[in-house]
Design an enzyme around this catalytic site. Structure first.
Site, mmCIF file in Angstrom:
data_model
loop_
_atom_site.group_PDB
_atom_site.id
_atom_site.type_symbol
_atom_site.label_atom_id
_atom_site.label_comp_id
_atom_site.label_asym_id
_atom_site.label_seq_id
_atom_site.Cartn_x
_atom_site.Cartn_y
_atom_site.Cartn_z
ATOM 1 N N CYS A 1 -1.550 9.108 3.580
ATOM 2 C CA CYS A 1 -1.439 8.700 2.184
ATOM 3 C C CYS A 1 -2.659 9.179 1.405
ATOM 4 O O CYS A 1 -2.578 9.509 0.237
ATOM 5 C CB CYS A 1 -1.316 7.193 2.096
ATOM 6 N N GLU B 1 0.883 -1.183 0.000
ATOM 7 C CA GLU B 1 0.000 0.000 0.000
ATOM 8 C C GLU B 1 0.903 1.209 0.000
ATOM 9 O O GLU B 1 1.698 1.381 0.933
ATOM 10 C CB GLU B 1 -0.849 0.026 1.280
HETATM 11 P P1 NAD Z 1 8.794 4.439 4.032
HETATM 12 O O1 NAD Z 1 8.626 3.729 2.741
HETATM 13 O O2 NAD Z 1 9.984 5.292 4.179
HETATM 14 O O3 NAD Z 1 8.830 3.421 5.233
HETATM 15 C C1 NAD Z 1 7.822 2.466 5.448
HETATM 16 C C2 NAD Z 1 8.394 1.285 6.200
HETATM 17 O O4 NAD Z 1 9.285 0.611 5.355
HETATM 18 C C3 NAD Z 1 9.187 1.667 7.437
HETATM 19 O O5 NAD Z 1 8.935 0.743 8.448
HETATM 20 C C4 NAD Z 1 10.617 1.544 6.964
HETATM 21 O O6 NAD Z 1 11.533 1.284 7.973
HETATM 22 C C5 NAD Z 1 10.520 0.386 6.019
HETATM 23 N N1 NAD Z 1 11.599 0.301 5.026
HETATM 24 C C6 NAD Z 1 12.335 1.301 4.501
HETATM 25 N N2 NAD Z 1 13.223 0.798 3.616
HETATM 26 C C7 NAD Z 1 13.031 -0.528 3.573
HETATM 27 C C8 NAD Z 1 13.638 -1.598 2.837
HETATM 28 N N3 NAD Z 1 14.597 -1.373 1.956
HETATM 29 N N4 NAD Z 1 13.172 -2.827 3.029
HETATM 30 C C9 NAD Z 1 12.185 -3.087 3.904
HETATM 31 N N5 NAD Z 1 11.599 -2.129 4.629
HETATM 32 C C10 NAD Z 1 12.009 -0.861 4.462
HETATM 33 O O7 NAD Z 1 7.448 5.241 4.261
HETATM 34 P P2 NAD Z 1 7.104 6.257 5.459
HETATM 35 O O8 NAD Z 1 7.826 7.517 5.213
HETATM 36 O O9 NAD Z 1 7.236 5.582 6.760
HETATM 37 O O10 NAD Z 1 5.554 6.472 5.221
HETATM 38 C C11 NAD Z 1 5.042 7.427 4.369
HETATM 39 C C12 NAD Z 1 4.650 6.818 3.062
HETATM 40 O O11 NAD Z 1 3.710 5.774 3.294
HETATM 41 C C13 NAD Z 1 3.933 7.783 2.145
HETATM 42 O O12 NAD Z 1 4.374 7.590 0.852
HETATM 43 C C14 NAD Z 1 2.467 7.362 2.283
HETATM 44 O O13 NAD Z 1 1.677 7.721 1.193
HETATM 45 C C15 NAD Z 1 2.584 5.909 2.452
HETATM 46 N N6 NAD Z 1 1.413 5.364 3.098
HETATM 47 C C16 NAD Z 1 0.540 4.616 2.369
HETATM 48 C C17 NAD Z 1 -0.626 4.121 2.949
HETATM 49 C C18 NAD Z 1 -1.621 3.313 2.174
HETATM 50 O O14 NAD Z 1 -2.453 2.652 2.791
HETATM 51 N N7 NAD Z 1 -1.588 3.318 0.860
HETATM 52 C C19 NAD Z 1 -0.869 4.381 4.291
HETATM 53 C C20 NAD Z 1 0.051 5.144 5.022
HETATM 54 C C21 NAD Z 1 1.195 5.595 4.407
#
Ligand code: NAD
Length: 965
Positions: A758, A724
């Site tokens: 998001c 997501e």
């Molecule tokens: P992010 O992608 O930076 O991090 C999300 C998670 O992924 C964190 O736990 C992070 O530690 C982990 N992560 C980072 N690199 C990784 C890797 N290489 N391998 C595995 N895990 C890894 O996102 P964020 O800044 O925490 O959240 C904001 C983003 O999330 C925005 O883009 C937002 O739109 C999106 N979001 C989407 C939804 C949805 O339901 N579509 C909901 C909430 C947030």
């Protein structure tokens, strides 16, 4: 705190169990209903026999009750037509709404006549209207309907200016008037200043005994409990200056009643004014607190030594009250669910007010014959007045004035027809006027005896609330709705703020260093957890939901302090987490409880079984540190997987607390293991481990890509990846939309949670015609936001999650300041930290961002109706498809937008954030995610593997089902 003495009573009754409230009211009804009944019946007979004046508002309501398609169609036209700036959109509205009706009823004649006589034949031929449009051409119809709407407006609105209204009012003696200067509530400081000026002008123009009515939400753009200190500092002096002016001129004034969450604040303001002036107040009988309010007002009158004019009404926001209580998961409703219960309350309140003539001068606002008869009886020998709306109840009050010595005052809205007609129509549409007395008395099908029957006799015995309106908790048939927190109550707000302030500093957390060992433990646990009965797993999740709700204050405090969310956001989060647990428990029982038996040939049994897949990695973002974290984990566990859960590095404590709560609920320690750490050192090795049987990820599209690549490079089985991600989310607004509603919803969608959702709105596409008003309001609304420390309950917008994110947003804004037109911005933050004040810029289509800007920046783009398809094509070409907002009164516009967009969650005429589990399953397509939707019926299935079992039953004993036929 003048009102302090009354607060315990008011709060006790606020959401009292309805049966208890009614039991008390029953004891306060007139002892001898016989004479009341007889008088009520006689009044009703005479009213029904009196035809309403032609072209009166009453005749409109009688002919087109809101239960008919024609009524609703005409109301929709009335609501929107006058504000639409361009002819093409006006025609589109008329074409659509008028084509809906069967204009065959003879009663259409006088309304047809209105249309300059040219459409007189409607009633002869149902298709006449459509033919007429074809024959006469749309401009003629448009002009005619506009004219009709003005005539209609004149029935409800006394005049466009107060001076004119006073002149017309004088001609209606012996009726006196209470003038009401209202339109929409103020959204901006400029609106409030304009209303202030209007009220002052009205007080100068009005001559006693005429009075004015004051709507507090018109005098302050943030008239809400959260903003109490601003309200006391800004609104009270304004009210005082109006009251002073009124008292100099001897003009009485009454403060109008509004939504129930504003009641305590209203009483506080009124109580303060009543110390110096004979301040009037309206009391709504449909509120369970009404009687306690009346008792308090009697005390206030005595204590202040002033006789307070009190208007008793039944209440005009009933539908909204019910809906809001359900949405907020309140323990009970603030209003009665049955009309008869409101009628009892009305009579009990009236008796209370009549009892204290030295403290109260009561005014009874009603158009109901039974209520009038009751008041005439219980008010014998007392001084009071009746009040009626202009254009309503004329027959009843003409009769009364001819028969008896009664005082009647008309409540008379004053203002521009363009503003007021839509406002009044919305009130009517929202309140389903077809259940009202005025509507029913015109309906010969409703026997008069039933119409004037004693409300006591209409109550079920033993009393139970209306079964069609379940308690908010019981909204869903198969699970409990999550319990909310009433953030409009000062005591609750204060307790929460105190808890947050007194909680110790956040503890340190250490990262998971032995990830391979953790995965080993979870792998070892899988066989056991996946083989426990589905009911057992579901039950653990139900318990977890209860525990989450029970720890509301603790969790809110944690989310506020660790995640920088506001209290309201944090409450919503805990509720969502509880909803996820209960929802997936239901899905677990349904899908995993028993195998699905499939049809097939005789002599064979075929079954489809669902099983867990193994160890799932659940990786979540910081922006919903509890809800998304718990949602992923609950679904994975429900499907029989064990889980390694990695919270975002910014919010590990919230994730850790959620894991503790799930363990406490009975999830085995090794079935759910927390792995704290950043993406690089924990997330990446986690997904790369071949023992991981599936990944549920929510976060940025960039990270999702990395995970996808990492999974692709693994040896061994190919596993499910649920991602997501973000969105470039737009709201499309046409020129029929209501600007106030657009701006309310845009401010919520773009700026709540500092735009760090998001689903948050990034772009506002607004029709050129509607743009000036919308952008003006948007700028004004931005100026009213408080950006600052989320631990302070009155903060609207908290911080950006960390310094790098803040710096990136600051760079984006700096660029736009040079290249785009600034629409408006919120005032500077009131605290130090990583804040970005909400801001809006206007850009050309080509300059809009095509990637997610994750913060409180709204990009506005105006468009012409003819360019709609270009805008929609642009939107499709971003490749994202998460959320979409549409604001329009024209269905064909809504349809056109929906047909041309590819988006997971579309919202019409509301905000575009805050999807509710099981109600709006959430998730996007394209670059926004893989689906299936979180909180939807297909989500849990993606965590499972399917196995079929085929047994040749003929092998043992033949094809028994054939042989035994
Ligand atoms: P992010 O992608 O930076 O991090 C999300 C998670 O992924 C964190 O736990 C992070 O530690 C982990 N992560 C980072 N690199 C990784 C890797 N290489 N391998 C595995 N895990 C890894 O996102 P964020 O800044 O925490 O959240 C904001 C983003 O999330 C925005 O883009 C937002 O739109 C999106 N979001 C989407 C939804 C949805 O339901 N579509 C909901 C909430 C947030």
């Amino acid at each position: 705190m003048i009102i302090a003495a009354a607060l315990p009573r008011l709060r006790r009754d606020h959401r009292l169990a309805e049966a208890e409230a009614v039991a008390r009211l029953k004891k306060l009804q007139p002892r001898e209903p016989g004479p009341i009944e007889a008088m009520a019946l006689e009044l009703a007979q005479r009213v029904r026999a009196t035809p309403p004046g032609p072209l009166s508002a009453e005749s409109f309501l009688r002919h087109y009750g809101l239960s008919t398609r024609e009524g609703v169609a005409l109301m929709c036209v009335a609501e929107a037509l006058l504000r639409i700036p361009d002819a093409a959109t006006q025609d589109a509205l008329l074409r659509e709404k008028l084509a809906l009706g069967q204009w065959s009823s003879a009663s259409a004649a006088d309304w047809a006549l209105l249309l300059t006589g040219k459409l007189m034949q409607w009633h002869d031929d149902p298709s006449a209207l459509k033919n007429a449009i074809a024959r006469l051409g749309e401009p003629v119809v448009r002009a005619a309907v506009r004219q009709a709407m003005r005539i209609l407006a004149e029935q409800f609105v006394l005049a466009e200016t107060i001076e004119e209204a006073v002149k017309r009012g004088a001609a209606r003696a012996p009726c006196v008037h209470s003038y009401d200067m209202l339109g929409e509530a103020a959204r901006t400081a400029a609106d409030a200043a304009r209303y202030m000026e209007l009220y002052a002008r009205a007080i100068r123009a009005v001559r006693p005994p005429d009075t004015i009515s004051i709507k507090l939400s018109a005098l302050h753009p943030r008239f809400e409990e959260l903003k109490r200190s601003r309200v006391m500092a800004e609104l009270l002096p304004r009210l005082r200056s109006l009251a002073e002016l009124a008292s100099q001129r001897g003009v009485g004034f009454t403060i109008d009643a509004e939504e129930s969450e504003r009641l305590e604040l209203t009483l506080e303001l009124h109580g303060a004014l009543a110390q110096e002036f004979p301040a009037g107040l309206a009391v709504q009988a449909y509120q369970k607190r009404a009687l306690a309010v009346c008792e308090w007002l009697v005390e206030l009158g005595h204590q202040s030594g002033r006789r307070l004019p009190i208007r008793l009404v039944k209440g005009a926001y009933w539908d909204g009250e019910i809906k809001r209580a359900q949405q907020l998961g309140m323990p009970d409703y603030p209003v009665f669910t049955r009309k008869a219960a409101t009628d009892l309350s009305y009579v009990a309140c009236a008796a209370k007010l009549l009892e204290a003539p030295d403290a109260i001068y009561p005014a009874f606002a009603t158009h109901n014959c039974r209520t009038v008869a009751t008041l005439l009886q219980i008010g014998q020998g007392r001084e009071f007045e009746f009040q009626k709306l202009v254009g309503m109840g004329d027959a009843l009050y003409d009769l009364l004035l001819a028969q008896q010595q009664v005082r009647v005052r008309q409540y008379a809205p004053v203002g521009s027809f363009t503003d007021l007609l839509p406002y009044l129509v919305r009130r009517m549409l929202e309140n389903g006027a077809n259940t009202s007395f005025v509507h029913q008395i015109a309906d010969p099908e409703v026997p008069l005896e039933a119409l004037v029957a004693d409300p006591l006799a209409q109550l079920p015995e033993p009393y139970a609330p209306d079964e069609r309106i379940p308690l908010p908790r019981n909204l869903y048939p198969d699970r409990l709705n999550s319990l909310g927190v009433d953030l409009a109550r000062r005591d609750i707000l204060d307790a929460l703020a105190q808890k947050i302030a007194s909680d110790p500093p956040l503890p340190a957390v250490s990262s998971a260093t032995d990830l391979p060992v953790l995965i080993g433990r979870a792998s070892a646990e899988f066989e056991s957890w996946s083989s426990v009965p589905a009911e057992h797993r579901a039950r653990r999740l139900d318990i977890a939901a209860e525990l989450l709700e029970g720890r509301m204050a603790e969790l809110v405090s944690l989310i506020v302090r660790e995640g920088g969310r506001t209290c309201a956001d944090a409450v919503a989060e805990v509720r969502e987490a509880a909803d996820f647990c209960r929802y997936y428990a239901v899905q677990c029982r349904k899908a995993f409880g028993a195998p699905k038996v499939l049809s097939g040939p005789a002599g064979e049994r075929n079954e489809l079984h669902l099983h867990g897949r193994g160890v799932f990695a659940c990786i979540s973002p910081w922006n919903f540190p509890l809800a998304i974290f718990a949602g992923q984990v609950a679904a994975a566990l429900a499907a029989g997987n064990t889980v390694i859960a990695k919270p975002a590095e910014q919010t590990p404590r919230t994730g850790a607390r959620a894991v503790e709560i799930l363990h406490e609920a009975g999830i085995p320690a090794d079935a759910l293991i927390l792995a704290v750490g950043d993406g690089e050192s924990v997330g990446a090795p986690l997904v790369a481990d071949a023992r991981i049987a599936g990944v549920a990820f929510t976060g940025s599209v960039e990270t999702a890509r990395l995970i996808n690549q990492s999974l692709a490079q693994r040896d061994g089985p190919i596993v499910p990846f649920i991602a997501e991600t973000g969105g470039v989310n737009a709201m499309l607004v046409d020129s029929s939309a209501l600007p106030e509603q657009v701006v309310d919803d845009s401010v919520i969608s773009a700026f709540q949670s500092a735009g760090q959702r998001c689903s948050a709105q990034r772009i506002l596409f607004v029709d050129e015609g509607a743009a000036p008003r919308v952008l003006d309001l948007l700028a004004g609304a931005l100026a009213e936001l408080k950006v600052g420390d989320p631990r302070e309950p009155d903060t609207d917008i908290g911080p950006i999650i960390d310094a790098p994110s803040q710096a990136a947003l600051a760079r984006h804004i700096a660029k736009l300041r040079k290249s785009a037109r600034l629409v408006g911005e919120a005032p500077a933050p009131t605290a130090k930290g990583t804040f970005i004040a909400p801001i809006a810029f206007q850009l050309a289509l080509a300059d809009l961002p095509r990637t997610e800007v994750f913060g409180p920046v709204l990009h506005v783009c105006t468009y012409k109706r003819a360019e709609l398809q270009t805008v929609l094509k642009w939107l499709r070409e971003t490749g994202y498809g998460l959320t979409l907002g549409i604001h329009s009164r024209i269905q064909s516009f809504v349809d056109e937008v929906i047909a041309a967009t590819r988006v997971g969650n579309t919202y019409v005429n509301r905000s575009m954030i805050g999807a509710v589990v099981g109600v709006q399953p959430f998730g996007g397509e394209g670059l926004s995610g893989t689906g299936p939707k979180a909180g939807g019926p297909h989500y849990i299935l993606r965590f499972a593997t399917e196995r079929t079992l085929t047994v040749n039953t003929a092998a043992v004993g033949g094809v028994t089902e054939l042989l035994t036929k």
